[in-house]
Scaffold this active site. Sequence first.
Site, PDB file in Angstrom:
ATOM      1  N   ASP A 187     -12.531  -1.277   3.597  1.00  0.00           N
ATOM      2  CA  ASP A 187     -13.344  -0.064   3.775  1.00  0.00           C
ATOM      3  C   ASP A 187     -14.827  -0.321   3.560  1.00  0.00           C
ATOM      4  O   ASP A 187     -15.617   0.620   3.572  1.00  0.00           O
ATOM      5  CB  ASP A 187     -12.927   1.012   2.754  1.00  0.00           C
ATOM      6  CG  ASP A 187     -11.578   1.630   3.065  1.00  0.00           C
ATOM      7  OD1 ASP A 187     -11.169   1.625   4.236  1.00  0.00           O
ATOM      8  OD2 ASP A 187     -10.946   2.139   2.109  1.00  0.00           O
ATOM      9  N   ASP A 192       0.861  -1.169   0.000  1.00  0.00           N
ATOM     10  CA  ASP A 192       0.000   0.000   0.000  1.00  0.00           C
ATOM     11  C   ASP A 192       0.904   1.227   0.000  1.00  0.00           C
ATOM     12  O   ASP A 192       1.827   1.326   0.812  1.00  0.00           O
ATOM     13  CB  ASP A 192      -0.874  -0.011   1.266  1.00  0.00           C
ATOM     14  CG  ASP A 192      -2.292   0.423   0.978  1.00  0.00           C
ATOM     15  OD1 ASP A 192      -2.456   1.523   0.438  1.00  0.00           O
ATOM     16  OD2 ASP A 192      -3.219  -0.346   1.305  1.00  0.00           O
ATOM     17  N   GLU A 197      -6.146   3.654  -6.033  1.00  0.00           N
ATOM     18  CA  GLU A 197      -7.457   3.742  -5.401  1.00  0.00           C
ATOM     19  C   GLU A 197      -8.001   5.148  -5.615  1.00  0.00           C
ATOM     20  O   GLU A 197      -7.324   6.135  -5.338  1.00  0.00           O
ATOM     21  CB  GLU A 197      -7.371   3.448  -3.906  1.00  0.00           C
ATOM     22  CG  GLU A 197      -8.760   3.348  -3.286  1.00  0.00           C
ATOM     23  CD  GLU A 197      -8.906   4.062  -1.974  1.00  0.00           C
ATOM     24  OE1 GLU A 197      -9.861   3.758  -1.244  1.00  0.00           O
ATOM     25  OE2 GLU A 197      -8.080   4.942  -1.661  1.00  0.00           O
ATOM     26  N   ASP A 214      -3.093   4.607  -2.343  1.00  0.00           N
ATOM     27  CA  ASP A 214      -4.211   5.164  -1.579  1.00  0.00           C
ATOM     28  C   ASP A 214      -4.642   6.531  -2.114  1.00  0.00           C
ATOM     29  O   ASP A 214      -3.802   7.421  -2.291  1.00  0.00           O
ATOM     30  CB  ASP A 214      -3.747   5.304  -0.119  1.00  0.00           C
ATOM     31  CG  ASP A 214      -4.894   5.513   0.839  1.00  0.00           C
ATOM     32  OD1 ASP A 214      -5.795   4.663   0.866  1.00  0.00           O
ATOM     33  OD2 ASP A 214      -4.878   6.522   1.564  1.00  0.00           O
TER      34      ASP A 214
HETATM   35  O1  TEU Z   1      -9.786   5.130   1.573  1.00  0.00           O
HETATM   36  C1  TEU Z   1     -10.263   6.188   0.803  1.00  0.00           C
HETATM   37  C2  TEU Z   1     -11.455   6.802   1.300  1.00  0.00           C
HETATM   38  O2  TEU Z   1     -11.829   7.859   0.814  1.00  0.00           O
HETATM   39  C3  TEU Z   1     -12.156   6.165   2.424  1.00  0.00           C
HETATM   40  O3  TEU Z   1     -11.935   6.911   3.551  1.00  0.00           O
HETATM   41  C4  TEU Z   1     -13.583   6.027   2.182  1.00  0.00           C
HETATM   42  O4  TEU Z   1     -14.203   7.242   1.951  1.00  0.00           O
HETATM   43  C5  TEU Z   1     -14.207   5.410   3.364  1.00  0.00           C
HETATM   44  O5  TEU Z   1     -13.437   4.341   3.790  1.00  0.00           O
HETATM   45  C6  TEU Z   1     -15.564   4.950   3.028  1.00  0.00           C
HETATM   46  O6  TEU Z   1     -16.041   4.164   4.049  1.00  0.00           O
HETATM   47  C7  TEU Z   1      -8.435   4.984   1.781  1.00  0.00           C
HETATM   48  C8  TEU Z   1      -8.171   3.749   2.619  1.00  0.00           C
HETATM   49  O7  TEU Z   1      -8.589   2.623   1.921  1.00  0.00           O
HETATM   50  C9  TEU Z   1      -8.844   3.920   3.933  1.00  0.00           C
HETATM   51  O8  TEU Z   1      -8.740   2.778   4.737  1.00  0.00           O
HETATM   52  C10 TEU Z   1      -8.191   5.094   4.616  1.00  0.00           C
HETATM   53  O9  TEU Z   1      -8.865   5.376   5.819  1.00  0.00           O
HETATM   54  C11 TEU Z   1      -8.219   6.342   3.745  1.00  0.00           C
HETATM   55  O10 TEU Z   1      -7.844   6.105   2.401  1.00  0.00           O
HETATM   56  C12 TEU Z   1      -7.226   7.355   4.274  1.00  0.00           C
HETATM   57  O11 TEU Z   1      -5.922   6.907   4.050  1.00  0.00           O
END
Ligand code: TEU
Length: 572
Positions: A331, A98, A256, A199
């Site tokens: 997530d 990641d 992502e 990310d």
């Molecule tokens: O997620 C991207 C993100 O925008 C998420 O916060 C999303 O909106 C949320 O999880 C919806 O439930 C990434 C990662 O996958 C997440 O785990 C992190 O918290 C986030 O970025 C910040 O790094």
Amino acid sequence: MEKNWWKEAVVYQIYPRSFKDSNNDGIGDLQGIIQKLDYLDKLGIDVIWLNPIYESPNDDNGYDISNYKKIMNDFGDMNDFNQLLEEAHKKNIKIIMDLVVNHTSDEHAWFIESRKDKNNAYRDYYIWKDGDDGNYPNNWQSYFNGPAWTYDETTNQYYLHLFSEKQPDLNWDNEQLRSEVYDMMRYWLDKGVDGFRMDVINMISKDPNIPDDPNISQNLEPNSASFIANGPNAHRYINEMNKEVLSKYDVMTVGEMVNVPIEEALKYTGSERNELQMIFQWEHMSLDYDPIRGKWNNQKVNLRDLKESLFKWQEKLQGIGWNSLYWNNHDNPRCVSRFGDDRPEYRKLSAKMLATTLHLLQGTPYIYQGEEIGMTNIHLNHIEQYEDIETLNAYKELVENKNSITNSQMMKYIHFASRDNARTPMQWDSTKNAGFTDSTPWFVVNENYKNINVEASLNDSDSIFYYYQALIQLRKQYEIIVYGSFKAIDRNNSKIFAFERTLNESKLYVISNFTDEKINTNYRIEQNENKKLLIGNYGEPILKNTLRPYETKVYLIDNITSESVDNNGIQS
Ligand code: TEU
Ligand code: CA
């Protein structure tokens, strides 16, 4: 179409904290992953994506990194990592990391320096702005609730954080910062890692004028990030990263991206553009969102909306970019609970149906740990039992501050949508704590572990596990699964998800019932004498013109004759 190993691969996502604890401190770790490599090898996956394992104060479970070149103590050390990489490679399993570079932890050395004074060499590594007459610099909101700005007394300025206040956003307009990020990436690639999951990588470029987001109104929840995504230099920086780093290695990249329109996705993934190979788009993860409360909802998505979304991505990226295929991740809630049916009589059937539907679309499939044994959402009674920062903050905001919904309503939404649904410890066997740890696990084990666990799956020849194994084998055997073109079938059907794939002389038909009803069908393919059933989730005999609850059927025709393909071989 150009052939690439990452198109042929199946990826398995590991959330290390919840995978396997090897030293009984209640937290999953790298040695735990090493212990389970044989299991993953048996499943047949090609690549592991590791959620962040770097040093972190864990405000957001590792997505707040304080040192990119160190392993989090909870997970082990660099020797453990080196060993994991080596042992995985011995089994021909690749590892992608990641890459979290939209923000760091506020405990990262860069930020500690940056906040010291306005002239510090690292000041400009982050986004600092003056307040607007005693107010926040603008109206942007954080993904984790509240303003996206935090005031810092030392220098009387605000710093930007699209996520928690312990996750300050990096300033990608600073060239020095970009080159440090590229160095760090080379460090991991030189070690032999096989690529990155990046990310929120489409958020790295912010409009330097930080205009107010016109979409934010006082009463409506969500955040400003949609406004921030795909900023002015996003493509330029990703292209630069590709040129400086990625292009020098044979690696896999998946960006992502929350809030990415197709036109942007075509640029990020276009094979001619030298940016990324594929992205995780979020559209199908947000179709069930509420217009006001966002993800805090408990309405199941309508199948036609889901199909339209996935079909659109299949059709539009075809021949230009490449899709990543996923039903869930750390997530999102568990897919069998969200898109399938986790009632005991349908859990296995619907999990297999979902797997089939996804793995036979065009793109690289991702399996989230536990999906292969049909793990389900968790329903905890009290908010205090939850761990996830997004869930806890949203509860505070919606139930306590705004008083807009009741506790019991919010708990229903949490049961349906919380990220913690996916973060309960992996269920290995029916012993205490599901065999995840001998001590107290960092987060509750789902009580259904006595029935739903790896050991039971391995002992059941009809298990979801063996079904995934079979799907992965088919992918290795039939090129059409990887490279075949995509075409939707019976598009407007609100209960059946069907499509066909074509490669040279062969055709593949996938027909999945997304309901618990028995449905009569009229697909021409079922009358065809030359078809063979490649895989399905009901044993023999297959009933013609009928789909039983959550039934899925995959037919292959090796030699298309003009006769068998007329009318797409389908529906009268
Ligand atoms: O997620 C991207 C993100 O925008 C998420 O916060 C999303 O909106 C949320 O999880 C919806 O439930 C990434 C990662 O996958 C997440 O785990 C992190 O918290 C986030 O970025 C910040 O790094
Ligand atoms: Ca441990």
